[in-house]
Design an enzyme around this catalytic site. Structure first.
Site, short mmCIF file in Angstrom:
data_model
loop_
_atom_site.label_atom_id
_atom_site.label_comp_id
_atom_site.label_asym_id
_atom_site.label_seq_id
_atom_site.Cartn_x
_atom_site.Cartn_y
_atom_site.Cartn_z
N HIS A 165 0.93 -1.13 -0.06
CA HIS A 165 -0.12 0.12 0.02
C HIS A 165 0.90 1.02 0.15
CE1 HIS A 165 1.14 0.68 4.17
NE2 HIS A 165 0.95 -0.69 4.26
N GLY A 166 0.26 2.53 0.00
CA GLY A 166 1.28 3.84 0.03
C GLY A 166 2.59 3.76 0.74
#
Length: 164
Positions: free
Chosen positions: A20-21
């Site tokens: 994810h980010g």
């Protein structure tokens, strides 16, 4: 003594969200990772999840999605020497499996383990079940240093103290 770092593994992180980010940008950059290795027996057999992971991997970074047994076999065969591998798992039980397959794991970073039924919160974004606690105790007994750290700029915290 041989360490997992000698096998090309730069960091081992528990993060339910996998890629994810924070992982794709901050962690991968700070580790200068050349490969992200997701180790999860369920993900290996889930086409949709695999597709999502392939989409989330930053440009120029290789991706491996492996079972615990497959990952241990490849790492022990020295397939990643010379690479900078960022190993991700969803749960501590997977790391117990890797240790049982004789991987010389010396340190793990606990990231995100979300709150849900049957879990208690031990830190912001980290909640554990009784099974998780048993897995962490096993890892600790096996000599693994366990730290909690959400992002690379944050200081590491002794995870076992949070479980008390």
């Amino acid at each position: 003594m041989m360490s997992i770092a000698d096998k090309g593994i730069k960091n081992i992180r528990i993060d339910e969200r996998l890629i994810h980010g924070q992982v794709a940008t901050m962690w991968t950059n700070s580790l200068q990772a050349s490969r992200i290795m997701v180790v999860d027996d369920d993900v290996v057999n889930n086409k949709i999840e695999k597709m999502a992971l392939k989409t989330a991997v930053p440009m120029g970074i290789k991706l491996s999605i492996l079972t615990a047994k497959g990952a241990a076999k490849r790492i022990l065969e020295d397939r990643y020497i010379g690479q900078k591998v960022f190993l991700l798992v969803k749960k501590p039980q997977t790391l117990v499996e890797l240790i049982d397959y004789d991987l010389p794991i010396n340190k793990i970073v606990v990231g995100n383990m979300s709150s849900r039924e049957g879990r208690r919160s031990v830190k912001k974004s980290v909640a554990v079940s009784q099974d998780d606690v048993e897995a962490f105790n096993y890892l600790k007994t096996a000599g693994v240093q366990i730290v909690a750290q959400m992002v690379p700029s944050e200081p590491e915290v002794d995870f076992m103290n949070l479980l008390k």
